[in-house]
Design a protein around this motif. Sequence first.
Motif, PDB file in Angstrom:
ATOM      1  N   LEU A   1      -2.900   2.575   7.285  1.00 60.40           N
ATOM      2  CA  LEU A   1      -4.503   1.680   7.016  1.00 60.40           C
ATOM      3  C   LEU A   1      -5.181   1.109   8.008  1.00 60.40           C
ATOM      4  O   LEU A   1      -5.235   0.241   8.355  1.00 60.40           O
ATOM      5  CB  LEU A   1      -4.067   0.932   5.134  1.00 60.40           C
ATOM      6  N   SER A   2      -6.632   0.767   7.616  1.00 58.44           N
ATOM      7  CA  SER A   2      -7.069   0.453   8.793  1.00 58.44           C
ATOM      8  C   SER A   2      -8.050   0.292   7.739  1.00 58.44           C
ATOM      9  O   SER A   2      -9.086   0.193   6.707  1.00 58.44           O
ATOM     10  CB  SER A   2      -7.206   0.364  10.543  1.00 58.44           C
ATOM     11  N   GLY A   3      -9.237  -1.285   8.119  1.00 60.12           N
ATOM     12  CA  GLY A   3     -10.771  -1.224   7.564  1.00 60.12           C
ATOM     13  C   GLY A   3     -10.354  -2.342   6.775  1.00 60.12           C
ATOM     14  O   GLY A   3     -10.797  -2.166   5.736  1.00 60.12           O
ATOM     15  N   TYR A   4      -9.855  -3.695   7.163  1.00 55.70           N
ATOM     16  CA  TYR A   4      -9.274  -4.967   6.079  1.00 55.70           C
ATOM     17  C   TYR A   4     -10.879  -5.122   6.567  1.00 55.70           C
ATOM     18  O   TYR A   4     -11.242  -5.719   7.283  1.00 55.70           O
ATOM     19  CB  TYR A   4      -8.681  -5.381   6.964  1.00 55.70           C
TER      20      TYR A   4
ATOM     21  N   ASP B   1     -11.609  -4.205   2.986  1.00 49.85           N
ATOM     22  CA  ASP B   1     -12.158  -3.773   2.276  1.00 49.85           C
ATOM     23  C   ASP B   1     -11.416  -2.212   1.565  1.00 49.85           C
ATOM     24  O   ASP B   1     -11.559  -1.307   0.070  1.00 49.85           O
ATOM     25  CB  ASP B   1     -13.940  -3.092   2.376  1.00 49.85           C
ATOM     26  N   ASN B   2     -10.228  -1.577   2.385  1.00 46.54           N
ATOM     27  CA  ASN B   2      -9.747  -0.304   1.479  1.00 46.54           C
ATOM     28  C   ASN B   2      -8.741  -1.256   1.425  1.00 46.54           C
ATOM     29  O   ASN B   2      -7.959  -0.151   1.720  1.00 46.54           O
ATOM     30  CB  ASN B   2      -9.752   0.182   3.797  1.00 46.54           C
TER      31      ASN B   2
ATOM     32  N   GLU C   1       0.699  -1.126   0.255  1.00 44.63           N
ATOM     33  CA  GLU C   1       0.214  -0.094  -0.046  1.00 44.63           C
ATOM     34  C   GLU C   1       0.872   1.154   0.326  1.00 44.63           C
ATOM     35  O   GLU C   1       2.027   1.010   0.350  1.00 44.63           O
ATOM     36  CB  GLU C   1      -0.772  -0.055   1.487  1.00 44.63           C
TER      37      GLU C   1
END
Length: 234
Positions: free
Chosen positions: A138-141, A143-144, A133
């Motif tokens: 990042l978070s929201g694994y 989907d993100n 990435e």
Amino acid sequence: MCKAFTIFVVAILALAASPAMAVMLELTNVGSQGTINDAIFQQFSPQPTGTGLIDPFVRIQAKKDGVEEGYNTDGEREFETKGGNFTHSLLLSAVPLVTINSVNYREFFLDIGENESEEGRYLSVDELKIHLEAVGDLSGYPDNFSDSIYSLDDGGDNWIKLNANISGGGNGRADMLAYIPNVLFTGPNQYVYLYSKLGVNFSADNGPEEWACVPEPVTFALLGLGGLFLRRRK
Ligand SMILES: [Ca+2]
Ligand SMILES: [Ca+2]
Ligand SMILES: [Ca+2]
Ligand SMILES: [Ca+2]
């Protein structure tokens, strides 16, 4: 006769249509190794003098015995990912590049901590996915996240069986090496995210599980690879 032939044909068609066979890789003996989707996995017990060399980048621990999952990030910690210094972003440049039989791989360590009982010592690595990435928080694994560049489960529900007792049962000594083909680490994104799920086939218990990299330059002569020396490249 005709009916028997029909049954035979239907059976063959059913066989051809079935998904690829799942792989269970058993790394429960000293130095045992195997390959899943071109990545090499090997049981590995470093000498205890290695303390301080290993730098974990993600710590995962189930609240109760059972299944646990997590990934490294500087952002919000999800699932059973633990906070503190043991979970952080990881730049590709910090992941050692090694050459095995003329193929370049990125090297990761897994240190598991399990109770030493007859059943407790075993732990399964049921999922392993790696993503590249542009940012480290990042978070929201999942989907993100971008599509994984490597997944243990491509082609079937594969998994790895580990025996923590080979390395002494607890934390602080690695249990497995994972070599992911370097050719997969392409594109401009330099942040490596490692997601794993453990404990589905053999329950997670006792201490945390940690994925780590060893700072270069270090040279290992690995058991089980025929005494082959792995050259770390700068
Ligand atoms: Ca261990
Ligand atoms: Ca266990
Ligand atoms: Ca699996
Ligand atoms: Ca554990």
